[in-house]
Design a protein around this motif. Sequence first.
Motif, mmCIF file in Angstrom:
data_model
loop_
_atom_site.group_PDB
_atom_site.id
_atom_site.type_symbol
_atom_site.label_atom_id
_atom_site.label_comp_id
_atom_site.label_asym_id
_atom_site.label_seq_id
_atom_site.Cartn_x
_atom_site.Cartn_y
_atom_site.Cartn_z
ATOM 1 N N ASP A 76 0.861 -1.180 0.000
ATOM 2 C CA ASP A 76 0.000 0.000 0.000
ATOM 3 C C ASP A 76 0.896 1.227 0.000
ATOM 4 O O ASP A 76 1.637 1.474 0.954
ATOM 5 C CB ASP A 76 -0.899 -0.022 1.239
ATOM 6 C CG ASP A 76 -1.991 1.043 1.174
ATOM 7 O OD1 ASP A 76 -1.833 2.013 0.420
ATOM 8 O OD2 ASP A 76 -2.994 0.900 1.898
ATOM 9 N N ALA A 78 -0.048 4.382 -0.035
ATOM 10 C CA ALA A 78 -0.606 5.573 0.598
ATOM 11 C C ALA A 78 0.352 6.039 1.690
ATOM 12 O O ALA A 78 1.004 5.235 2.358
ATOM 13 C CB ALA A 78 -1.977 5.275 1.188
ATOM 14 N N LYS A 80 0.160 7.199 4.765
ATOM 15 C CA LYS A 80 0.054 6.677 6.125
ATOM 16 C C LYS A 80 0.358 5.188 6.174
ATOM 17 O O LYS A 80 1.051 4.703 7.061
ATOM 18 C CB LYS A 80 -1.338 6.951 6.690
ATOM 19 C CG LYS A 80 -1.626 8.423 6.966
ATOM 20 C CD LYS A 80 -3.001 8.592 7.596
ATOM 21 C CE LYS A 80 -3.289 10.063 7.889
ATOM 22 N NZ LYS A 80 -4.636 10.250 8.492
ATOM 23 N N ARG A 96 8.494 6.863 2.581
ATOM 24 C CA ARG A 96 7.785 7.900 1.827
ATOM 25 C C ARG A 96 8.648 8.618 0.782
ATOM 26 O O ARG A 96 8.175 8.838 -0.348
ATOM 27 C CB ARG A 96 7.161 8.894 2.797
ATOM 28 C CG ARG A 96 5.945 8.317 3.539
ATOM 29 C CD ARG A 96 5.411 9.258 4.586
ATOM 30 N NE ARG A 96 6.393 9.482 5.652
ATOM 31 C CZ ARG A 96 6.165 10.244 6.717
ATOM 32 N NH1 ARG A 96 4.999 10.864 6.852
ATOM 33 N NH2 ARG A 96 7.083 10.390 7.642
ATOM 34 N N GLN A 130 -4.784 1.819 -9.022
ATOM 35 C CA GLN A 130 -5.018 3.181 -8.535
ATOM 36 C C GLN A 130 -6.339 3.226 -7.775
ATOM 37 O O GLN A 130 -7.373 2.775 -8.269
ATOM 38 C CB GLN A 130 -5.055 4.171 -9.705
ATOM 39 C CG GLN A 130 -5.134 5.622 -9.281
ATOM 40 C CD GLN A 130 -3.898 6.056 -8.507
ATOM 41 O OE1 GLN A 130 -2.768 5.862 -8.965
ATOM 42 N NE2 GLN A 130 -4.102 6.638 -7.342
ATOM 43 N N ARG A 131 -6.318 3.756 -6.551
ATOM 44 C CA ARG A 131 -7.515 3.930 -5.734
ATOM 45 C C ARG A 131 -7.554 5.358 -5.217
ATOM 46 O O ARG A 131 -6.504 6.015 -5.109
ATOM 47 C CB ARG A 131 -7.508 2.974 -4.530
ATOM 48 C CG ARG A 131 -7.352 1.508 -4.835
ATOM 49 C CD ARG A 131 -7.358 0.728 -3.523
ATOM 50 N NE ARG A 131 -6.345 1.244 -2.611
ATOM 51 C CZ ARG A 131 -6.316 1.025 -1.291
ATOM 52 N NH1 ARG A 131 -7.257 0.296 -0.740
ATOM 53 N NH2 ARG A 131 -5.355 1.528 -0.538
ATOM 54 N N GLN A 133 -7.898 6.339 -2.206
ATOM 55 C CA GLN A 133 -7.143 6.448 -0.961
ATOM 56 C C GLN A 133 -5.654 6.181 -1.132
ATOM 57 O O GLN A 133 -4.897 6.243 -0.162
ATOM 58 C CB GLN A 133 -7.722 5.518 0.105
ATOM 59 C CG GLN A 133 -7.739 4.052 -0.263
ATOM 60 C CD GLN A 133 -9.026 3.628 -0.935
ATOM 61 O OE1 GLN A 133 -9.492 4.288 -1.851
ATOM 62 N NE2 GLN A 133 -9.583 2.513 -0.473
ATOM 63 N N GLY A 134 -5.230 5.863 -2.332
ATOM 64 C CA GLY A 134 -3.813 5.640 -2.576
ATOM 65 C C GLY A 134 -3.584 4.405 -3.419
ATOM 66 O O GLY A 134 -4.398 3.475 -3.406
#
Length: 653
Positions: A76, A78, A80, A96, A130-131, A133-134
């Motif tokens: 994931d 995203a 976070k 990150r 691709q979503r 939320q990330g």
Amino acid sequence: MLSAEEITESPHPEVPDPLGNPELWTRLAEAFELSLLDQMLLRDLVQYAGHSRDRALAVILAALLRTTRDGHLCLDLAAKAVLSQGAGQGEFADLRPWVQQFMAGVDQERYGELVARSNANLYRPLVWVQRPQGPLLYFHKYHFHARRLQHRLREYLAVALPPTGQDGSPDDLPASLYRPEEVLRVGSDLHPIARDAGQIRALEVALGSQLALISGGPGTGKTSLMVNLLRALARMGVQPASIILGAPTGRAAQRMTEAVGTLLDSIRQPAPQDRSLKGLTAQTLHTILRYRPRTNEFHFNRRRPLSAQLVVLDETSMVDVVLMDQFLQALDPKETRLVMLGDKDQLPAVEAGAVFTEMKPARGQGGVFAAHLATLETVFRSGTRLACLAQEVNAGSWPADPPQTFDEALAVQHDDWSWVPADSVEHWGRCLTRWTRRWYQEHWAPGSAAYGDLLARAGGCTSADLLNTPPGIELLERLFAVLEGVRILTLVRKGPYGCEEINANMVGHLARITERAPADSSSGLFAGVPVLITRNDHSRQLYNGDVGLCLEDRDGLRQVYFRRGRDFTAWPADMLPPFEGAFAMTVHKSQGSEYGRVLLVLPDDPAQRLLSREILYTGITRARQQVLVYGPRDVLDAALARRIKRISGLQWG
């Protein structure tokens, strides 16, 4: 040439550096704990992409390799999520900055030969989803199986029940199964099972749907529910020849077979349909699908489905996403009713995915499976202390009861638990010696024979006597009662608190107790040593997870005996598939089994990655009578604080 074991286990692997920076390559491999095979794959992917000096690509691939090894299906990306999933150590603890560089490369189509977007009809080693939320990054294998499994399960949800041969209404069946003359009976006193509202609800769900998910902890009656479901469907016209019982491991399949036979035998006045079910035998999923090792394929698949009206899968929480997909592809949703049994709170599969857990919505929530799900919550086992402990652990807390000494813990009686704080390695060694003496040297109860005495009696019999005469079979029953009465469970394999060293120490203790030396120096086997099979051998019907007992008869014949329902079988030690000692085993290996008393040994490092609430819960719930937890309090707290959440990207709604 390196052996397969050296390739996967070598602590100092050497792979040509594709980054032009040997020090960075070494730090990367160490930070993500990459095996030699992982490093070779990473190198090949980086070179295949044509970006051999792309450090961001290498870091993200290393993180993806690590996350899939930890059981996730994808990485994931995203902001976070990436802090807690797939992170390495040191300079790679925060991914990150590397993610930002990698995502910029994806946007610029730099990795077109390596990464395909999920909506593109292209094969690439990696898939980008691709979503809002990330984004998610998959290896193609896991993306393919996850999406195909999701589609198959939605096909099941869309199917209406096929017609059956039952004249009346299935709503009347549950009541008939609890009549005094027809009810299932359990325990040594053959006590009739209770007509519980949760059990009835689960039966109604399974009888009223083409797909049913039944979740319940130890002692909640999943096995008796399964047998009652088989009886009900037999009364509705489902033929035993069209029923398939499956489990992920050989030991779980054997327990399933034994349970069905024992419960059916407990019925005082079995109906003809009940008697027709007595020949049912459970098999592993690989056996059912006819696995072909040479080609790594299954005989049964989507083009060649299994012929069955009903399939019941036990211990479903242990099945990973790839195997679950391959199995469901071999079922026709319009022809085959599917019932999945498991415990959502147990450890998920060793391989990637947590299919069963993800299909069960959180309490109070809906979800597409809500109408197909039943949860068994009433515990029917006598006593409540162990059940309460399991519930507290599952909630992330530990009871306020004070710690005990090891001797105090050994004196604990039925349905209770103890926690013994760890001290030094020397202290643990003394505790292990005390455990061995208590259960393998001393008498379990007044009038009972000690383990060494039972072994001596077995040494005065022939193998034929042990296998074929009532006194011999009774002696084997008593020996196996000792083995199944106690077990040490660990989280790790290596070190003083790992199963390998514990087994070696236990073998030494037993040799001194019985005044025997290992007759086979290569295997360490002698009379009284239990063994754990670690690889399936279909020709001998020995499966990964089976536990046997080495005995030497009066003719000097050394064989390993295995329980098979109410009977036993034996094989010469030199004819066994790969095995290891079984005084102690990992919690993962213990799934699908139960023991009278469990000594759960925790590692000494609170940062150990295997620590989780689920592994504590699984270890504790292997015990029927007593649990003794040995370990530091900070390690215990670290396990309670961590909940396993496998990331799959599946959206059930």
